[in-house]
Design a protein around this motif. Structure first.
Motif, PDB file in Angstrom:
ATOM      1  N   LEU A  81      42.286  33.981  25.408  1.00  0.00           N
ATOM      2  CA  LEU A  81      41.731  34.306  26.726  1.00  0.00           C
ATOM      3  C   LEU A  81      42.683  35.207  27.516  1.00  0.00           C
ATOM      4  CD1 LEU A  81      40.189  30.846  27.785  1.00  0.00           C
ATOM      5  CD2 LEU A  81      38.979  32.935  27.109  1.00  0.00           C
ATOM      6  N   ARG A  82      43.981  34.918  27.421  1.00  0.00           N
ATOM      7  CA  ARG A  82      44.950  35.766  28.123  1.00  0.00           C
ATOM      8  C   ARG A  82      44.929  37.186  27.574  1.00  0.00           C
ATOM      9  NH1 ARG A  82      51.332  34.299  28.347  1.00  0.00           N
ATOM     10  NH2 ARG A  82      51.099  34.557  26.082  1.00  0.00           N
ATOM     11  N   SER A  83      44.853  37.311  26.269  1.00  0.00           N
ATOM     12  CA  SER A  83      44.788  38.634  25.665  1.00  0.00           C
ATOM     13  C   SER A  83      43.537  39.381  26.114  1.00  0.00           C
ATOM     14  CB  SER A  83      44.810  38.495  24.139  1.00  0.00           C
ATOM     15  OG  SER A  83      44.627  39.752  23.517  1.00  0.00           O
ATOM     16  N   MET A  84      42.401  38.689  26.164  1.00  0.00           N
ATOM     17  CA  MET A  84      41.151  39.315  26.589  1.00  0.00           C
ATOM     18  C   MET A  84      41.224  39.740  28.058  1.00  0.00           C
ATOM     19  SD  MET A  84      38.495  36.748  24.611  1.00  0.00           S
ATOM     20  CE  MET A  84      37.035  37.487  25.332  1.00  0.00           C
ATOM     21  N   LEU A  85      41.852  38.916  28.884  1.00  0.00           N
ATOM     22  CA  LEU A  85      42.007  39.263  30.300  1.00  0.00           C
ATOM     23  C   LEU A  85      42.874  40.510  30.468  1.00  0.00           C
ATOM     24  CD1 LEU A  85      42.480  35.773  32.009  1.00  0.00           C
ATOM     25  CD2 LEU A  85      40.662  37.429  32.473  1.00  0.00           C
ATOM     26  N   LEU A  86      43.949  40.600  29.678  1.00  0.00           N
ATOM     27  CA  LEU A  86      44.835  41.763  29.781  1.00  0.00           C
ATOM     28  C   LEU A  86      44.109  43.044  29.372  1.00  0.00           C
ATOM     29  CD1 LEU A  86      48.183  40.275  28.419  1.00  0.00           C
ATOM     30  CD2 LEU A  86      47.763  41.137  30.736  1.00  0.00           C
ATOM     31  N   VAL A  87      43.290  42.953  28.329  1.00  0.00           N
ATOM     32  CA  VAL A  87      42.506  44.119  27.921  1.00  0.00           C
ATOM     33  C   VAL A  87      41.596  44.560  29.051  1.00  0.00           C
ATOM     34  CG1 VAL A  87      40.693  44.924  26.366  1.00  0.00           C
ATOM     35  CG2 VAL A  87      42.605  43.608  25.458  1.00  0.00           C
ATOM     36  N   ARG A  88      40.959  43.636  29.716  1.00  0.00           N
ATOM     37  CA  ARG A  88      40.053  43.978  30.804  1.00  0.00           C
ATOM     38  C   ARG A  88      40.789  44.502  32.032  1.00  0.00           C
ATOM     39  NH1 ARG A  88      37.904  41.228  27.210  1.00  0.00           N
ATOM     40  NH2 ARG A  88      35.646  41.025  26.896  1.00  0.00           N
ATOM     41  N   VAL A  89      41.999  44.015  32.258  1.00  0.00           N
ATOM     42  CA  VAL A  89      42.812  44.570  33.341  1.00  0.00           C
ATOM     43  C   VAL A  89      43.143  46.026  33.050  1.00  0.00           C
ATOM     44  CG1 VAL A  89      45.101  44.500  34.398  1.00  0.00           C
ATOM     45  CG2 VAL A  89      43.778  42.402  34.166  1.00  0.00           C
ATOM     46  N   GLY A  90      43.541  46.314  31.809  1.00  0.00           N
ATOM     47  CA  GLY A  90      43.850  47.694  31.443  1.00  0.00           C
ATOM     48  C   GLY A  90      42.651  48.604  31.605  1.00  0.00           C
ATOM     49  N   ILE A  91      41.478  48.145  31.181  1.00  0.00           N
ATOM     50  CA  ILE A  91      40.268  48.953  31.310  1.00  0.00           C
ATOM     51  C   ILE A  91      39.910  49.154  32.777  1.00  0.00           C
ATOM     52  CG2 ILE A  91      37.776  48.935  30.876  1.00  0.00           C
ATOM     53  CD1 ILE A  91      38.369  47.603  28.203  1.00  0.00           C
ATOM     54  N   SER A  92      40.065  48.114  33.591  1.00  0.00           N
ATOM     55  CA  SER A  92      39.736  48.218  35.011  1.00  0.00           C
ATOM     56  C   SER A  92      40.641  49.221  35.726  1.00  0.00           C
ATOM     57  CB  SER A  92      39.856  46.840  35.667  1.00  0.00           C
ATOM     58  OG  SER A  92      39.537  46.914  37.030  1.00  0.00           O
ATOM     59  N   VAL A  93      41.941  49.186  35.407  1.00  0.00           N
ATOM     60  CA  VAL A  93      42.869  50.157  36.007  1.00  0.00           C
ATOM     61  C   VAL A  93      42.492  51.566  35.574  1.00  0.00           C
ATOM     62  CG1 VAL A  93      45.270  50.949  36.013  1.00  0.00           C
ATOM     63  CG2 VAL A  93      44.761  48.519  36.261  1.00  0.00           C
ATOM     64  N   ASP A  94      42.146  51.731  34.303  1.00  0.00           N
ATOM     65  CA  ASP A  94      41.721  53.044  33.805  1.00  0.00           C
ATOM     66  C   ASP A  94      40.502  53.539  34.583  1.00  0.00           C
ATOM     67  OD1 ASP A  94      40.219  54.994  32.159  1.00  0.00           O
ATOM     68  OD2 ASP A  94      41.803  54.636  30.696  1.00  0.00           O
ATOM     69  N   GLU A  95      39.525  52.662  34.781  1.00  0.00           N
ATOM     70  CA  GLU A  95      38.315  53.066  35.495  1.00  0.00           C
ATOM     71  C   GLU A  95      38.609  53.448  36.940  1.00  0.00           C
ATOM     72  OE1 GLU A  95      35.802  49.699  34.933  1.00  0.00           O
ATOM     73  OE2 GLU A  95      34.956  50.443  33.040  1.00  0.00           O
ATOM     74  N   ARG A  96      39.548  52.755  37.566  1.00  0.00           N
ATOM     75  CA  ARG A  96      39.880  53.068  38.957  1.00  0.00           C
ATOM     76  C   ARG A  96      40.618  54.397  39.087  1.00  0.00           C
ATOM     77  NH1 ARG A  96      40.049  48.887  42.664  1.00  0.00           N
ATOM     78  NH2 ARG A  96      40.466  50.560  44.146  1.00  0.00           N
ATOM     79  N   LEU A  97      41.388  54.752  38.061  1.00  0.00           N
ATOM     80  CA  LEU A  97      42.204  55.965  38.129  1.00  0.00           C
ATOM     81  C   LEU A  97      41.510  57.190  37.539  1.00  0.00           C
ATOM     82  CD1 LEU A  97      45.709  54.608  37.028  1.00  0.00           C
ATOM     83  CD2 LEU A  97      44.915  55.040  39.354  1.00  0.00           C
ATOM     84  N   SER A  98      40.499  56.974  36.699  1.00  0.00           N
ATOM     85  CA  SER A  98      39.986  58.067  35.871  1.00  0.00           C
ATOM     86  C   SER A  98      39.435  59.233  36.685  1.00  0.00           C
ATOM     87  CB  SER A  98      38.910  57.542  34.915  1.00  0.00           C
ATOM     88  OG  SER A  98      37.819  56.997  35.646  1.00  0.00           O
ATOM     89  N   ARG A  99      38.703  58.968  37.770  1.00  0.00           N
ATOM     90  CA  ARG A  99      38.141  60.061  38.563  1.00  0.00           C
ATOM     91  C   ARG A  99      39.245  60.907  39.190  1.00  0.00           C
ATOM     92  NH1 ARG A  99      32.924  60.363  39.912  1.00  0.00           N
ATOM     93  NH2 ARG A  99      33.456  61.409  41.868  1.00  0.00           N
ATOM     94  N   ASN A 100      40.306  60.247  39.653  1.00  0.00           N
ATOM     95  CA  ASN A 100      41.408  60.993  40.255  1.00  0.00           C
ATOM     96  C   ASN A 100      42.181  61.781  39.203  1.00  0.00           C
ATOM     97  OD1 ASN A 100      41.540  59.857  43.212  1.00  0.00           O
ATOM     98  ND2 ASN A 100      41.179  58.119  41.875  1.00  0.00           N
ATOM     99  N   VAL A 101      42.319  61.197  38.011  1.00  0.00           N
ATOM    100  CA  VAL A 101      43.045  61.899  36.953  1.00  0.00           C
ATOM    101  C   VAL A 101      42.276  63.136  36.509  1.00  0.00           C
ATOM    102  CG1 VAL A 101      43.779  61.723  34.547  1.00  0.00           C
ATOM    103  CG2 VAL A 101      44.328  59.895  36.140  1.00  0.00           C
ATOM    104  N   ILE A 102      40.961  62.994  36.291  1.00  0.00           N
ATOM    105  CA  ILE A 102      40.191  64.167  35.874  1.00  0.00           C
ATOM    106  C   ILE A 102      40.112  65.174  37.017  1.00  0.00           C
ATOM    107  CG2 ILE A 102      37.879  63.412  36.557  1.00  0.00           C
ATOM    108  CD1 ILE A 102      38.838  65.114  33.253  1.00  0.00           C
ATOM    109  N   GLY A 103      40.116  64.689  38.253  1.00  0.00           N
ATOM    110  CA  GLY A 103      40.135  65.611  39.388  1.00  0.00           C
ATOM    111  C   GLY A 103      41.419  66.410  39.457  1.00  0.00           C
ATOM    112  N   SER A 104      42.522  65.791  39.022  1.00  0.00           N
ATOM    113  CA  SER A 104      43.799  66.508  39.038  1.00  0.00           C
ATOM    114  C   SER A 104      43.779  67.712  38.113  1.00  0.00           C
ATOM    115  CB  SER A 104      44.941  65.564  38.643  1.00  0.00           C
ATOM    116  OG  SER A 104      44.881  65.244  37.254  1.00  0.00           O
TER     117      SER A 104
END
Length: 582
Positions: A81-104
């Motif tokens: 469960l901890r491993s699955m949560l960490l994967v989802r945290v990584g994906i969530s951070v990616d989703e939050r940053l992705s628009r700004n990164v592609i905008g850069s």
């Protein structure tokens, strides 16, 4: 707009982390239960040696084994469960940053020189997500439990605790040493990796030139040099981390043996039981496991931390302004008021004190020798490059007063380097507007004189053009890009060398497009070397050395060009169709 008005980069990153608060809390609680359950092995051995063996009780052993097995299964489930949560945290951070990164990738080239292939921000986002989704963060969540394990060692016996504490201090010192030794090599590896990727991309883009002119081996030699630098830097970093990881593993095994030796002395002195001797060895191994894991994952941790820092710096450079008033569409004029322009990332002034004014229904041609500032000027007029001094206005309002998305609806831009996206012809013409009406796409194609060419293709407007429009000829790409510039009947249409790849039919279509812009009350700006591109213009602006030399009616300026030709300034001369081979 990429960042919300109240999202200063620091606030934005704090908001990203704050949104992960519940996930981090859940991971922390899960880690707590995992570390408590990790005591199962130690206490099982303690009970076996101190109760089962002396009492020779098989029922007690069976009960203890069942309890231990259940706890091990529960621990495994929690770790999953901890491993699955960490994967989802990584994906969530990616989703939050992705628009700004592609905008850069779109905003920053206009403001600074981007090193390498310009995709470092994408790799940084991947690095952060990869680290968060891996085993590295588990060490960070387990490390706070180290004092708990050491305290248990002291409860077993003072000298057992002292031995465990000394071993912990040695391993912590190795972790600190890893921080100092890997910081600089990791930074060098990142730089070399960026250069390596940029060179590979340049090779892919220019394969025809390399193959045709026979310098494949020289390019391969150059690649070998770039690749060798990257591999050596990566090897240095890996060697440091590998050496420290091996040292930590050896020290942990030595410490376990030392713990058994200390326990044996205490058993001989009758100050501890055999169970305590075995249990303390298992306990200290668990206590030091997070430190060993942290050292082994230090390379990834340093890379992720550097990537996070670069992403924060990236956000500092992105626009975060808010617009409270939505201006109406421009309708009457374009003014360039004493504009000076500096090439992004340099201090070189490429255009100095340029000024002009055009009313609706005007078509302007910009001429001049190479490197005279023509393309730089139209980039600034399009809002792509910022101005160092002066301003550009639509209907008396500066460009900065429009939201970028709104301003883009009123501008059509065809640069020298045609850039189409992998997708259909219709998607490229409509600027990937999912709600684009078919009538508007067809109108743009007809205005560019490319409608018949498109419908003659097997799939018509739904034809896939490939990466960069690779399935189209150069002339077809240019005409599709012209249709994209005309989509939505923008007020201002800027065409930089629009007929460089066009035949006679394409030239005629271009002239008709410019006449159409004039007829509907728009403004067109055409950068040209060939006279055919000037057939529909009303006014001409002559540039040289970054300065406006002349601006006025076409015939007046062209006569001035002829006089300058006669005065031995051939660099201003327009190229004729005969000289280009057309």
């Amino acid at each position: 707009m990429l960042l919300e008005p109240d999202h200063h980069p620091q606030v934005f990153f704090a908001a990203v982390l704050s949104s992960m608060r519940r996930a981090f809390l859940a991971i922390g609680l899960t880690s707590g239960f995992i570390n408590i359950l990790a005591l199962t092995g130690s206490f099982f051995m303690l009970q076996v040696y101190d109760r089962v063996v002396p009492g020779r009780s098989l029922p007690t052993l069976t009960g203890l084994a069942l309890i231990a097995a259940s706890l091990y299964v529960f621990q495994g489930v929690l770790e999953l469960l901890r491993s699955m949560l960490l994967v989802r945290v990584g994906i969530s951070v990616d989703e939050r940053l992705s628009r700004n990164v592609i905008g850069s990738l779109m905003y920053l080239p206009a403001r600074t020189q981007i090193p390498g292939d310009g995709l470092q921000s994408v790799r940084d986002m991947d690095q952060v997500r990869s680290f968060l989704s891996g085993v590295g963060p588990t060490a960070l969540f387990d490390l706070p439990w180290m004092p708990f394990y050491l305290a248990l060692c002291f409860l077993f016996h003072f000298w057992i605790g002292v031995t465990a504490l000394c071993g912990s201090l040695v391993l912590i010192s190795l972790a600190i040493l890893a921080e100092f030794l890997t910081r600089r090599p990791a930074q060098q590896t990142t730089r070399f990796a960026s250069s390596r990727t940029a060179f590979a991309e340049a090779t892919r883009r220019n394969w025809e030139v390399v193959l045709a002119m026979g310098f494949v081996n020289r390019v391969a030699d150059r690649w070998a040099d770039v690749n060798r630098s990257f591999l050596r830097s990566q090897m240095r970093t890996s060697d440091i981390v590998g050496g420290l990881s091996t040292a930590s593993r050896i020290l942990r095994m030595m410490l376990q043996s030392t713990m058994i030796g200390v326990g044996a002395i205490l058993v001989i002195k009758e100050e501890a039981s055999g169970g305590i001797m075995i249990a303390s060895s298992i306990l200290v191994s668990r206590a030091l496991a997070p430190v060993e894991l942290a050292i082994g994952q230090w390379k990834g941790f340093v890379a992720a931390r550097q990537s996070w820092a670069r992403l924060k710096h990236l956000m500092d450079m992105l626009p975060a302004e808010g617009w409270s008033v939505r201006l109406p569409a421009p309708r009457s004029s374009l003014s360039v008021e004493n504009v000076s322009i500096v090439a992004p990332g340099t201090r070189e002034i490429v255009v100095r004190n340029a000024a002009l004014h055009m009313s609706a229904g005007t078509v302007l041609g910009i001429i001049g020798p190479s490197a005279s500032g023509k393309s730089s000027l139209v980039r600034a007029i399009a809002g792509v490059w910022p101005t160092m001094a002066g301003c550009i206005r639509f209907d008396h309002a500066t460009l900065a007063q429009w939201q970028p998305e709104e301003l883009g609806k009123h501008i059509g831009y065809l640069p020298q380097d045609i850039a189409l996206f992998d997708g259909t012809i219709a998607e490229n013409i409509a600027r990937f507007d999912k709600a684009a009406p078919s009538e508007a796409v067809i109108a743009a194609a007809k205005a560019a004189g490319v409608f018949n060419m498109i419908v003659e293709l097997q799939d018509g407007f739904d034809a896939q053009i490939g990466e960069g429009g690779s399935r189209l000829s150069a002339g077809q790409r240019q005409r599709v890009a012209l249709a994209r510039a005309l989509y939505g009947e923008p007020f201002l249409v800027i065409l930089d060398e629009p007929n460089s790849n066009l035949d006679a039919e394409g030239d005629a279509a271009l002239t008709q497009a410019l006449l159409g812009i004039r007829a509907r009350g728009g403004i067109a700006v055409v950068v040209a070397h060939r006279p055919s591109a000037l057939a529909a213009v009303d006014k001409v602006l002559l540039m040289r050395n970054g300065l406006v030399q002349a601006f006025g009616p076409k015939d007046d300026v062209l006569r001035q060009v002829l006089r300058m030709d006669a005065a031995e300034t051939p660099s201003v001369r327009l190229v004729t169709d005969g000289e280009t081979g057309k």
